[in-house]
Scaffold this active site. Structure first.
Site, PDB file in Angstrom:
ATOM      1  N   PHE A 114       0.830  -1.199   0.000  1.00  0.00           N
ATOM      2  CA  PHE A 114       0.000   0.000   0.000  1.00  0.00           C
ATOM      3  C   PHE A 114       0.867   1.252   0.000  1.00  0.00           C
ATOM      4  CE2 PHE A 114      -2.345  -3.237   2.371  1.00  0.00           C
ATOM      5  CZ  PHE A 114      -3.645  -3.132   1.900  1.00  0.00           C
ATOM      6  N   ASP A 115       0.467   2.256  -0.763  1.00  0.00           N
ATOM      7  CA  ASP A 115       0.955   3.605  -0.539  1.00  0.00           C
ATOM      8  C   ASP A 115       0.256   4.119   0.714  1.00  0.00           C
ATOM      9  OD1 ASP A 115       2.080   6.153  -0.890  1.00  0.00           O
ATOM     10  OD2 ASP A 115       0.419   6.799  -2.166  1.00  0.00           O
ATOM     11  N   GLY A 116       0.746   5.241   1.269  1.00  0.00           N
ATOM     12  CA  GLY A 116       0.134   5.773   2.473  1.00  0.00           C
ATOM     13  C   GLY A 116      -0.908   6.843   2.208  1.00  0.00           C
ATOM     14  N   PHE A 143      -1.109  -0.860  -4.332  1.00  0.00           N
ATOM     15  CA  PHE A 143      -2.081   0.224  -4.444  1.00  0.00           C
ATOM     16  C   PHE A 143      -1.394   1.579  -4.316  1.00  0.00           C
ATOM     17  CE2 PHE A 143      -4.472  -3.355  -2.583  1.00  0.00           C
ATOM     18  CZ  PHE A 143      -5.567  -3.419  -3.431  1.00  0.00           C
TER      19      PHE A 143
END
Length: 364
Positions: free
Chosen positions: A206-208, A323
């Site tokens: 995941f991106d943040g 993502f």
């Protein structure tokens, strides 16, 4: 129109829930009386439901071309003429296979539990195309029993009815609609280069900002620059970030991870999560980690890249899905062979490689 009183409404809800529970119990008893090696689909209220479109699960580029150039009748006829030929795997295929691997492990540890992944094929294909889709799923020995084929209509309205935790599609407009309805969703892309992925562990990256978290900090970066952003994050270090569109999916993954931890399987857990963020660790990383802690969520590995390209690190991680909210990170990941999913959310959609899209159009 008469209004229903609160007590009457509560009684009606209780009665409806009891009826639903009775129906599920009857369905379960009926299924268990049948002789089958196929596992029974879990009850949606307990499951982590992943809805995938047919074009993400399978490679339908050739079929899509027929639909666009020759129309729906020719498309349906082509699918019927080739329904004995299995479709090739699409971008979501390895991810879905990995979900099924996790389910196998969960069923061994918890034979009677319904806390499992449940995959739903969510497509606007016509029912006549369903035979080829079913044949393809059976060819690859995939456990996908729930279908929603809407015959040319958008399937978005059905996502909540199926209690969807994540929706994956090739159609960015449908993904945007799902996010606006409060459902975690992303547009999938398949890299030209294939990468060998784990067959024993589901790996999700995941991106943040604007993915797990809201875009509130991203807005400050875009509008006021990095120095203001660093000062803001330091000042608000102990204030949790608001949740982003994929937070609930990470939460669902964490819930299943804890089932393995409870059986002393932490070191052998078939689910591994990664945070891959452009943030700097010392300058703005603490708020991210404290936010996750405040949510009661764990991330297995956190990579703070301080603006460096994500592609090389993702090549090392080899996730089944990554993502991110910004297309240039998606493109960079794909160039290195990573299956990527774009989350069209937040202020980042107005920018391309750090430049305002509207300003670029005006310059042209």
């Amino acid at each position: 129109m008469s209004e229903i009183k609160p007590k009457e409404a509560a009684a009606a809800d209780k009665k409806e829930a009891a009826t639903e529970e009775k129906d599920w119990a009857a369905a379960k008893a009926h299924f268990e009386n049948l002789k089958s090696t196929k596992p029974r689909p879990p009850k949606p209220i307990h499951a982590v439901t992943i809805a995938v479109s047919s074009r993400t699960l399978f490679d339908m580029v050739e079929e899509r071309k027929i639909f666009v150039e020759e129309g729906v009748e020719k498309y349906v006829q082509y699918q019927q003429d080739h329904e004995s030929e299995p479709l090739k795997p699409g971008p979501a295929f390895p991810f879905v296979k990995a979900l099924m691997t996790v389910n196998e492990r969960l069923r061994k540890l918890y034979p009677d539990s319904e806390e499992l992944f449940d995959i739903v094929l969510m497509t606007n294909n016509h029912a006549q195309v369903g035979v080829r889709l079913m044949n393809s799923i059976n060819h690859y020995d995939m456990t996908i029993e729930r279908f929603c084929m809407t015959g040319g209509q958008s399937p978005i309205g059905y996502l909540k009815a199926y209690m969807t935790n994540l929706y994956l599609s090739k159609d960015s407009k449908k993904v945007q609609e799902a996010i606006e309805e409060g459902i975690a969703a992303a547009t999938m892309f398949k890299p030209d280069v294939e990468t060998q992925l784990s067959e024993t562990q589901l790996r999700v990256a995941f991106d943040g900002d604007a993915v797990l978290f809201s875009d509130e900090s991203e807005i400050i970066v875009k509008q006021h620059g990095l120095d203001t952003f660093f000062a803001h994050e330091k000042q608000h270090e102990n204030k949790p970030l608001a949740q982003g569109p994929l937070k609930c999916f990470l939460e669902a993954l964490g819930k299943l991870q804890k089932k393995f931890y409870a059986k002393n399987e932490r070191l052998n857990c078939p689910i591994r999560t990664f945070l891959v963020t452009a943030r700097s660790a010392a300058s703005s990383g603490a708020r991210v980690l404290k936010t996750l802690r405040s949510w009661g969520l764990e991330i297995d590995e956190a990579l703070f890249l301080a603006g460096a390209p994500k592609g090389p690190l993702l090549l090392k991680i080899r996730p089944h899905i990554f993502f991110d909210d910004q297309m240039f990170h998606i493109e960079g990941a794909m160039e290195m062979g990573t299956i990527a999913a774009h989350v069209p959310y937040g202020i980042g959609q107005k920018y391309n490689k750090g430049k305002l899209i509207e300003a670029e159009k005006q310059q042209k």
